[in-house]
Design a protein around this motif. Structure first.
Motif, short mmCIF file in Angstrom:
data_model
loop_
_atom_site.label_atom_id
_atom_site.label_comp_id
_atom_site.label_asym_id
_atom_site.label_seq_id
_atom_site.Cartn_x
_atom_site.Cartn_y
_atom_site.Cartn_z
N VAL A 83 0.87 -1.19 0.00
CA VAL A 83 0.00 0.00 0.00
C VAL A 83 0.89 1.23 0.00
O VAL A 83 1.89 1.27 0.72
N PRO A 102 -5.53 9.01 2.29
CA PRO A 102 -5.80 8.32 1.01
C PRO A 102 -4.60 7.46 0.60
O PRO A 102 -3.45 7.93 0.65
N THR A 104 -3.15 4.06 -2.13
CA THR A 104 -3.35 3.18 -3.27
C THR A 104 -2.97 1.78 -2.83
O THR A 104 -1.89 1.56 -2.27
N VAL A 105 -3.86 0.83 -3.07
CA VAL A 105 -3.63 -0.57 -2.72
C VAL A 105 -3.17 -1.28 -3.99
O VAL A 105 -3.84 -1.22 -5.02
N SER A 113 -6.26 -0.33 -6.44
CA SER A 113 -7.52 0.24 -6.00
C SER A 113 -7.21 1.33 -4.99
O SER A 113 -6.11 1.37 -4.44
N GLU A 114 -8.15 2.23 -4.79
CA GLU A 114 -7.96 3.31 -3.84
C GLU A 114 -8.72 2.99 -2.56
O GLU A 114 -9.78 2.37 -2.60
N SER A 115 -8.15 3.43 -1.44
CA SER A 115 -8.79 3.21 -0.16
C SER A 115 -8.37 4.32 0.79
O SER A 115 -7.66 5.25 0.40
N LEU A 116 -8.81 4.23 2.03
CA LEU A 116 -8.42 5.18 3.07
C LEU A 116 -7.83 4.41 4.23
O LEU A 116 -8.37 3.38 4.65
#
Length: 146
Positions: A83, A102, A104-105, A113-116
């Motif tokens: 990540v 924020p 990026t995985v 994919s984007e995540s928090l």
């Protein structure tokens, strides 16, 4: 997940209970409960000419068909490799007392994919301390002092 690797895929834990049918897209990985949890790549979708999902073992191998309603199919998560933080502002919610970073995985199949990353104040402080130590080590290795 249009491009899949030919690596052997493993499922660490799979919910085999009843749930909403999974309607995979072409190229997706799907676990087929009717085949004892076999994982396959979707190579054909139900249509006027094909009345069922057509799956193939990742990397090639035997093919099989699954019900067109997707009742026996479940999604397969692609393992995460790492990540990375995004170059976007971190948000702190004072009412919830948490920060949202924020990220990026990065997945094993090359997808992202984007995540928090949600952090409590104590976790923010721990990250701050760890990053300070990391910066200090990097500067010492480069012959600089703080």
């Amino acid at each position: 997940m249009a491009e899949q690797t030919s690596k052997q895929l493993t499922v660490r834990s799979v919910e085999l209970g009843a749930g909403a049918p999974f309607h995979p897209r072409l190229g997706d990985l799907a676990l087929d409960l009717a085949k004892g949890g076999q994982i396959g790549v979707v190579v054909d979708l139900p249509s006027d000419t094909a009345k069922s999902y057509h799956l193939r073992l990742p990397g090639g191998g035997s093919d099989w068909r699954a019900k067109p309603d997707g009742a026996t199919l479940r999604p397969v998560a692609v393992p995460i490799t790492h990540v990375t933080p995004q170059q976007r502002d971190v948000i702190y919610d004072h009412q919830a007392q948490q920060a949202a970073l924020p990220v990026t995985v990065h997945h094993e199949d090359g997808g992202t994919s984007e995540s928090l990353l949600i952090l409590t104040p104590a976790q923010v402080e721990l990250c701050h301390q760890q990053l300070d130590r990391l910066i200090e080590k990097r500067e010492k290795a480069r012959g600089l002092t703080l």
